[in-house]
Design an enzyme around this catalytic site. Structure first.
Site, short mmCIF file in Angstrom:
data_model
loop_
_atom_site.label_atom_id
_atom_site.label_comp_id
_atom_site.label_asym_id
_atom_site.label_seq_id
_atom_site.Cartn_x
_atom_site.Cartn_y
_atom_site.Cartn_z
N GLU A 214 48.57 42.45 39.43
CA GLU A 214 47.01 41.77 39.72
C GLU A 214 46.92 41.47 41.11
OE1 GLU A 214 45.52 40.59 37.38
OE2 GLU A 214 46.53 40.89 35.70
N HIS A 217 45.03 44.06 42.29
CA HIS A 217 43.10 43.07 42.22
C HIS A 217 42.57 42.41 43.61
CE1 HIS A 217 42.29 44.78 38.41
NE2 HIS A 217 43.51 44.41 37.84
#
Length: 325
Positions: A214, A217
């Site tokens: 994550e 991202h």
């Protein structure tokens, strides 16, 4: 001439003293015979220590035979206690040796690895931490998120890439199709901590791997080659920045041995150039649907190739369980 008997270290000795000799003279005589320093001598007569006035040794009241009548009797024996200068020197030598060893003793790992806190530790980090109030064991869920926030490898990555994440929160286990998501490139990262049956918590290393995914991202939105390259880089960096806490042992500048993976160096993007090791002969290999070709590969190359394939499959699974927004 008076003969005074005494015992030192279990052995009997005799001191021959003039009638006018003082207690101080007796101590000097004993010192000469036993090599004990006068100031360190203790002579016991009838259970009491002989006392001497070193400032007035010529005073007649200090005469040994007057001060201690009967001290020269044949059946009287004094007891002498003390430590020779040689023994004292040996003790000092031992003390110095012990102190030297203490001075050169390596600093315990727990103290040696304590990082120096900098302003960047408070700047490049996660903001608030939130857990789901409707589930039990909220303290444990919060502890997992706090552990991620304080993970030395994660801290190192945040500082290295100068990332800031607004909130780190627990993702509802009802979201069974995803393991985490990153909203607005770091505004918020959510991670699923609990197992599907709600009976426990997912393994820490698995949750941390999702967190690394994550964090990518923050830079790349799509799961393309750029994304996967940075993801692999972070998986290397999290070990390099805190390799001692991961059960691995550093064997070179970026090559890590991990017992749990059978010693295979992790996440190599390219096969390394190695020596001519023909102990292992390879057969036909098919990659990406291309034509098979027969080639000779070393054990290390085969292991790295297998690690690549596993990494690719793992990335596909991670991409499918990511709900980045």
């Amino acid at each position: 001439m008076a003969t005074i008997q005494y015992t030192f270290k279990g052995q009997r000795h005799e001191a021959y003293m003039e009638a006018t000799a003082s207690t101080h003279d007796l101590l000097e005589s004993i010192s000469t015979q036993t090599s004990l320093p006068v100031t360190g001598l203790k002579v016991s007569y009838k259970g009491k220590a002989l006392k001497v006035d070193h400032e007035t040794p010529d005073d007649t009241s200090e005469h040994l035979l007057i001060k201690y009548p009967g001290i020269n009797a044949p059946n009287v024996r004094l007891f002498v206690l003390g430590t020779t200068e040689h023994d004292i020197a040996k003790v000092h030598t031992i003390d110095n040796h012990v102190q030297t060893r203490k001075n050169y003793r390596p600093v315990p790992a727990a103290k040696r690895l304590q990082p120096v806190r900098t302003p960047e530790d408070d700047k490049y980090t996660f903001g608030s931490i939130q857990v789901l109030p409707q589930f039990e064991q909220q303290d444990k869920a919060r502890a997992v998120l706090e552990r991620l926030k304080q993970d030395k490898g994660i801290i190192g990555i945040m500082k290295l890439h100068k990332w800031q994440v607004g909130s780190l929160i627990e993702l509802s286990p009802a979201e069974k199709t995803i393991l985490g998501y990153n909203r607005n490139k770091g505004e918020l990262i959510a991670l699923r901590l609990r197992t599907d049956d709600l009976e426990g918590f997912r393994h820490y290393d698995a949750v941390r791997k999702v967190l690394l995914h994550e964090l990518v991202h923050n830079v790349w939105s799509e799961h393309d080659d750029n994304f996967h390259a940075l993801n692999r880089q972070l998986n290397k960096e999290v070990q390099q920045l805190d390799w001692t806490a991961q059960g691995g042992h550093k064997v070179s500048q970026g090559d890590f041995y991990n017992p749990e993976t059978g010693g295979i160096p992790g996440y190599h993007d390219d096969l390394e150039e190695v020596g001519n090791d023909s102990a292992w002969q390879g057969g036909t290999y098919v990659l990406g649907g291309g034509r098979g070709r027969t080639e000779t590969m070393t054990t290390r190359e085969l292991a790295a190739r297998a690690a690549q394939l596993r990494q690719i499959e793992s990335e596909k699974d991670e991409d499918g369980m990511c709900g980045a927004k």
